[in-house]
Enzyme design. Structure first.
Site, PDB file in Angstrom:
ATOM      1  N   LYS A 155       1.039  -1.150   0.002  1.00  0.00           N
ATOM      2  CA  LYS A 155       0.011  -0.053   0.147  1.00  0.00           C
ATOM      3  C   LYS A 155       0.958   1.200  -0.001  1.00  0.00           C
ATOM      4  CE  LYS A 155      -2.500   2.013   3.567  1.00  0.00           C
ATOM      5  NZ  LYS A 155      -1.440   3.124   4.035  1.00  0.00           N
ATOM      6  N   LYS A 180       7.654   0.702   0.946  1.00  0.00           N
ATOM      7  CA  LYS A 180       8.031  -0.080  -0.030  1.00  0.00           C
ATOM      8  C   LYS A 180       9.603   0.361  -0.600  1.00  0.00           C
ATOM      9  CE  LYS A 180       4.780   0.966  -2.871  1.00  0.00           C
ATOM     10  NZ  LYS A 180       3.849   1.542  -1.703  1.00  0.00           N
ATOM     11  N   ASP A 211      -2.150  -1.772  -4.577  1.00  0.00           N
ATOM     12  CA  ASP A 211      -3.576  -2.251  -3.855  1.00  0.00           C
ATOM     13  C   ASP A 211      -4.216  -2.998  -4.891  1.00  0.00           C
ATOM     14  OD1 ASP A 211      -2.835   0.240  -2.360  1.00  0.00           O
ATOM     15  OD2 ASP A 211      -4.958   0.437  -1.932  1.00  0.00           O
TER      16      ASP A 211
HETATM   17  P1  ADP Z   1       6.236   3.880   0.039  1.00  0.00           P
HETATM   18  O1  ADP Z   1       7.375   3.669  -0.949  1.00  0.00           O
HETATM   19  O2  ADP Z   1       5.501   2.432   0.281  1.00  0.00           O
HETATM   20  O3  ADP Z   1       5.206   4.797  -0.324  1.00  0.00           O
HETATM   21  P2  ADP Z   1       8.186   4.810   1.543  1.00  0.00           P
HETATM   22  O4  ADP Z   1       9.169   3.909   1.501  1.00  0.00           O
HETATM   23  O5  ADP Z   1       8.366   5.935   1.020  1.00  0.00           O
HETATM   24  O6  ADP Z   1       6.961   4.080   1.286  1.00  0.00           O
HETATM   25  O7  ADP Z   1       8.140   5.283   3.186  1.00  0.00           O
HETATM   26  C1  ADP Z   1       7.185   6.450   3.791  1.00  0.00           C
HETATM   27  C2  ADP Z   1       7.781   6.812   4.895  1.00  0.00           C
HETATM   28  O8  ADP Z   1       7.967   5.816   6.154  1.00  0.00           O
HETATM   29  C3  ADP Z   1       9.011   7.409   4.870  1.00  0.00           C
HETATM   30  O9  ADP Z   1       9.057   8.670   5.235  1.00  0.00           O
HETATM   31  C4  ADP Z   1      10.077   6.402   5.536  1.00  0.00           C
HETATM   32  O10 ADP Z   1      11.337   6.830   5.764  1.00  0.00           O
HETATM   33  C5  ADP Z   1       9.114   5.980   6.390  1.00  0.00           C
HETATM   34  N1  ADP Z   1       9.568   4.568   6.958  1.00  0.00           N
HETATM   35  C6  ADP Z   1       9.259   3.332   6.302  1.00  0.00           C
HETATM   36  N2  ADP Z   1       9.763   2.317   7.001  1.00  0.00           N
HETATM   37  C7  ADP Z   1      10.209   2.856   8.105  1.00  0.00           C
HETATM   38  C8  ADP Z   1      10.749   2.128   9.325  1.00  0.00           C
HETATM   39  N3  ADP Z   1      10.943   0.865   9.428  1.00  0.00           N
HETATM   40  N4  ADP Z   1      10.781   2.779  10.315  1.00  0.00           N
HETATM   41  C9  ADP Z   1      10.763   4.258  10.229  1.00  0.00           C
HETATM   42  N5  ADP Z   1      10.194   4.827   9.158  1.00  0.00           N
HETATM   43  C10 ADP Z   1      10.053   4.094   8.194  1.00  0.00           C
HETATM   44 MG    MG Z   2       7.554   4.631  -2.743  1.00  0.00          MG
END
Ligand code: ADP
Ligand code: MG
Length: 290
Positions: A13, A18, A130
């Site tokens: 999601k 991711k 999703d």
């Molecule tokens: P997606 O690619 O699924 O949209 P992101 O990888 O960009 O999500 O992560 C969204 C936010 O959550 C970012 O600011 C990231 O640093 C934070 N984040 C992701 N995993 C963790 C974790 N294990 N601990 C703390 N923050 C996290």
């Molecule tokens: Mg992303």
């Protein structure tokens, strides 16, 4: 080292982690000497930013809009550990289908003969999922990837999205689509989070590839525009990503999940609502009265 390239999709999601997880896996694989390509398949187009100092890269779709003679150097850049970074991109907001970017990007990369020429050990596709729209199923549908992993927290909406991916895998696997490598539990902070993810895996006949706790180390590394592997290589968190990368590199036990129906998922969630008080004394047994 095997010369057959493994194509791996990482779903989940929006906002679930991711890109953070995929980039750390890429960095850990590169650190172990593997040749890696990471392809962002999310209109957000920031999949590979922490591999490249936090900067944006021209996307394949943007480049296609400007020219019909796109070269690899226009749409790729080497990041940490030599990881080749590519962003599929998305439509102009409010116009067109976001899944189109994935189709267009994969076609361009195939036309450029990238996968034959580059001879990567791993190609990781970071896919917004999703999977309600066919466009986002492209990486698992037509044999582009061998396997998929799904990033989820213990939150219902994240698990709902994981279950939708399982439905898509279940549908396409019999005709050559990807199978599931496992679930990646991310951002786990409550003491019941791991149990919920484990139970969802059990219910759907799948397994957990790794657990990544919520950590400030991840936030700090992101603020530096880096992966944890690069910014905090000696941290426990870096080792968690290294172990996850090792699991993904070595595990060959793939499965076709048994997704839950909408009602089964609802009932399963309610059961968890009933027993969650056992994990935290601040939560009362049964629905709290207002
Ligand atoms: P997606 O690619 O699924 O949209 P992101 O990888 O960009 O999500 O992560 C969204 C936010 O959550 C970012 O600011 C990231 O640093 C934070 N984040 C992701 N995993 C963790 C974790 N294990 N601990 C703390 N923050 C996290
Ligand atoms: Mg992303």
């Amino acid at each position: 080292m095997s010369k057959k390239t493994k194509h791996i999709a990482i779903y989940g999601k929006g906002g679930i982690g991711k890109s953070t997880t995929t980039s750390n896996i890429s960095a850990a694989l590169a650190e172990s000497g593997y040749k890696v390509i990471q392809i962002g398949c999310d209109p957000k187009s920031d999949s590979t930013n922490t591999l490249r100092g936090g900067n944006y890269l021209p996307t394949v779709l943007d480049s296609l809009r400007e020219s019909n003679n796109v070269k690899l150097k226009d749409i790729s850049e080497e990041g940490f550990g030599g990881v080749l970074c590519i962003e599929a991109g998305g439509p102009v907001p409010g116009v067109g289908c976001a899944g189109r970017g994935i189709n267009a990007a994969v076609s361009v990369l195939q036309e450029l003969d990238l996968f034959e020429k580059y001879k990567a050990d791993y190609v990781l596709y970071d896919v917004l999922g999703d999977v309600v729209c066919g466009g986002f199923a492209v990486p698992i549908r037509d044999g582009i990837t061998d396997r998929a992993y799904v990033v989820t927290s213990s939150d219902f909406m994240a698990i709902y999205a994981a279950n939708n991916l399982f439905k898509a895998i279940n549908k396409y696997a019999p005709t050559g689509g990807a199978k599931l490598g496992g679930i990646i539990g991310n951002g786990l902070s409550a003491n019941y989070s791991k149990s919920i993810v484990d139970d969802f895996a059990k219910k759907t006949g799948t397994k957990v590839a790794g657990y990544v706790p919520r950590s400030l180390i991840v936030s700090q590394s992101e603020l530096y525009g880096k992966t944890v592997i690069e910014a905090n290589p000696k941290s426990e968190h870096a080792n968690i990503y290294r172990n996850l990368a090792k699991f993904i590199a070595e595990d060959e036990d793939l499965s076709v999940p048994n997704p839950l129906s909408v009602n089964e998922l609802r009932d399963w969630a309610r059961e968890w609502g009933d027993k969650i008080y056992k994990f935290d004394s601040r939560i009362v047994e049964g629905p709290a009265s207002i």
